[in-house]
Design an enzyme around this catalytic site. Structure first.
Site, PDB file in Angstrom:
ATOM      1  CB  ILE A 131      -0.881   0.056   1.268  1.00 43.36           C
ATOM      2  CG1 ILE A 131      -1.635  -1.253   1.474  1.00 43.36           C
ATOM      3  CG2 ILE A 131      -1.846   1.218   1.206  1.00 43.36           C
ATOM      4  CD1 ILE A 131      -2.384  -1.312   2.805  1.00 43.36           C
ATOM      5  CE  LYS A 200       4.490  -3.111   9.326  1.00 48.12           C
ATOM      6  NZ  LYS A 200       3.712  -4.324   9.090  1.00 48.12           N
TER       7      LYS A 200
HETATM    8  N1  HSE Z   1       5.280  -9.226   9.436  1.00 47.35           N
HETATM    9  C1  HSE Z   1       4.680  -8.118   8.829  1.00 47.35           C
HETATM   10  C2  HSE Z   1       3.182  -8.332   8.745  1.00 47.35           C
HETATM   11  C3  HSE Z   1       5.258  -7.921   7.442  1.00 47.35           C
HETATM   12  O1  HSE Z   1       2.708  -9.415   9.052  1.00 47.35           O
HETATM   13  O2  HSE Z   1       2.482  -7.401   8.389  1.00 47.35           O
HETATM   14  C4  HSE Z   1       4.924  -6.584   6.891  1.00 47.35           C
HETATM   15  O3  HSE Z   1       5.571  -5.580   7.568  1.00 47.35           O
END
Ligand code: HSE
Ligand code: NDP
Length: 425
Positions: A131, A200
């Site tokens: 995305i 994130k």
């Molecule tokens: N381990 C992460 C997830 C990968 O499951 O979203 C993407 O950052």
């Protein structure tokens, strides 16, 4: 123009970048003017039989190669990733990384170095996999003051919660499946305990509000304590449980947390299933803007890496981002367009009518999927028919023929049914 890249880390994402470029390098060049050449691939594993590019086991070979413009760091973790990125920036190269853990936990030195560096630092792949949520924030929504960011930011945990809710799977079974599909981090604790998604939401908040965010100030709770019973009770009350990153400015104070949250079925994020992620920005000009897509996995994440390489190359070399038109479109004819249909008509209610109508459909090779006739006390009764996929031109003819019957009152209503599934296909 050619941009020479060194790729460090040939795992899930690194191998995706290689595959993507094998498939789309020429098209990317035509569309953007940027020809991405993978000069060297570095991995501690022996990968020479997997690629047709020179390989090395030593990242220094990549960073010290004066001919390389962009270093793509895809090994993950703090060290040596941090040293690799700082060395590359100090050597005047640009860096593309997917390493949210490093940037969120220890990014200050890197952000500072990138401000002074000749090269650029880009990390679209670090958040939301395929995305383009960083580009949306930095470009598309730049005219807004962002008021909140809310997101499903981890594919593994969203996949686990979906399997638990829809298939009654146990947490462990669902986690194993997510790992097998390449969604999970090397250490899945980062996913299930919420650290990955917390990284994130921290990075998105820095970009959204232009403030430094430290991980210690984020309330983080994963999904390991959620049971099938909680999911069932939530459903009975009209809610679904999602692991959400929530970040909003309240009187210039940042409210930032990452935790399992109950959201009503009607909420746009409630329909985000499996490994899909979604981010909702609330801009003061746009209102809510939601981006949805695959937040993890080899090729979706590779797509974000490659977009960063292209935009770095375009900016640094002053390449005009003009629209590339290869030729005139060829259009699908009405005869080749296959759609399912809802058909509604009003008809007299007597023997033989249904067979005449179904006969018209049969004559145009249209297969009926369902028929509903409402029992009403009126001269004409509503008849609702759905079809399997049929040719559009055939359906138009069938509609005209049915409207000619003297037992049919008024026009026949025909509405295509688009059975988009949750993957948007
Ligand atoms: N381990 C992460 C997830 C990968 O499951 O979203 C993407 O950052
Ligand atoms: P993988 O573990 O699949 O790949 C990393 C590769 O790098 C492995 O082959 C690893 O070898 C190798 N490696 C480790 N250390 C070194 C080193 N010092 N020098 C050279 N090679 C090394 O990880 P992913 O591809 O899944 O993730 C890469 C990055 O992308 C991480 O930052 C991750 O958070 C991020 N990311 C991942 C997503 C995904 O869906 N998987 C989505 C979005 C971001 P070995 O295994 O032997 O150590």
């Amino acid at each position: 123009m050619k941009i020479r890249c060194g790729l460090i880390g040939f795992g899930t994402v690194g191998s995706g970048v290689y595959t993507l470029l094998q498939k789309h390098r020429t098209d990317i060049y035509k569309k953007t003017g940027v020809d991405i050449e993978l000069v060297t691939i570095c991995d501690v594993r022996d990968i020479k039989d997997k690629v047709n590019v020179p390989v090395t086991g030593s990242w220094q070979d990549v960073v010290n190669d004066a001919s390389i413009d962009v270093v793509i760091e895809l090994i993950g973790g703090i060290e040596p990733a941090k040293t690799i990125i700082l060395s590359a920036l100090n050597a005047g190269k640009s860096v593309v990384t997917a390493n949210k853990k490093l940037l969120a936990e220890s990014g200050n030195d890197i952000f500072t170095a990138s401000q002074k560096a000749k090269g650029a630092l880009a990390f679209e792949a670090a958040i939301g996999g395929g995305i383009p949520c960083v580009a949306a924030l930095r470009n598309g929504l730049v005219g807004n003051a962002i008021q909140s960011v809310v997101g499903i930011l981890n594919g593994t945990t969203n996949y686990i919660l979906t399997r638990m809710a829809e298939d009654g799977m146990s947490f462990d079974e669902a986690l194993k499946l997510a790992q097998a599909k390449g969604y999970a981090e090397a250490d899945p604790t980062f996913d299930i305990e919420g650290f990955d998604a917390a990284h994130k939401i921290a990075l998105l908040s820095m970009l959204a509000y232009n403030v430094r965010v430290s991980m210690q100030n984020i309330y983080i709770e994963g999904i390991t304590k959620i049971t099938s019973l909680d999911i069932k009770y939530a459903h009975e009350m009209g809610y679904t449980i999602k692991l959400l990153g929530v970040s909003r400015m309240v009187d210039d104070k940042l409210d930032i947390r990452l935790q399992p949250v109950m959201i009503p079925f009607t909420h746009p994020l409630a329909s985000v299933r499996n490994e899909f992620n979604a981010v909702m920005y609330n801009g003061d000009m746009t209102g809510a803007v939601t981006l949805y897509g695959k937040g993890a996995g080899s090729l979706p994440t590779a797509s974000a890496v490659v977009s960063d390489v292209v935009s770095i190359a375009q900016k640094q070399n002053g390449i005009k981002d003009s629209v590339y038109i290869a030729n005139d479109a060829q259009y699908l004819s009405s005869d080749d367009r296959m759609l399912r249909y809802y058909v509604r008509l009003h008809t007299e209610d007597r023997a033989g009518i249904l067979s005449k109508i179904s006969g018209v459909f049969a004559s145009y090779n249209i297969s009926i999927a369902s028929v509903i006739q409402k029992e009403v006390n009126a001269p004409y009764v509503p008849l609702v028919i759905t079809t399997h996929a049929a040719r559009e031109a055939a359906m138009h003819k069938a509609k005209q023929d049915i409207e000619q019957f003297n037992f049919v009152n008024g026009q026949v209503m025909v509405i295509p049914i688009e059975d988009f599934n949750s993957t948007g296909e």
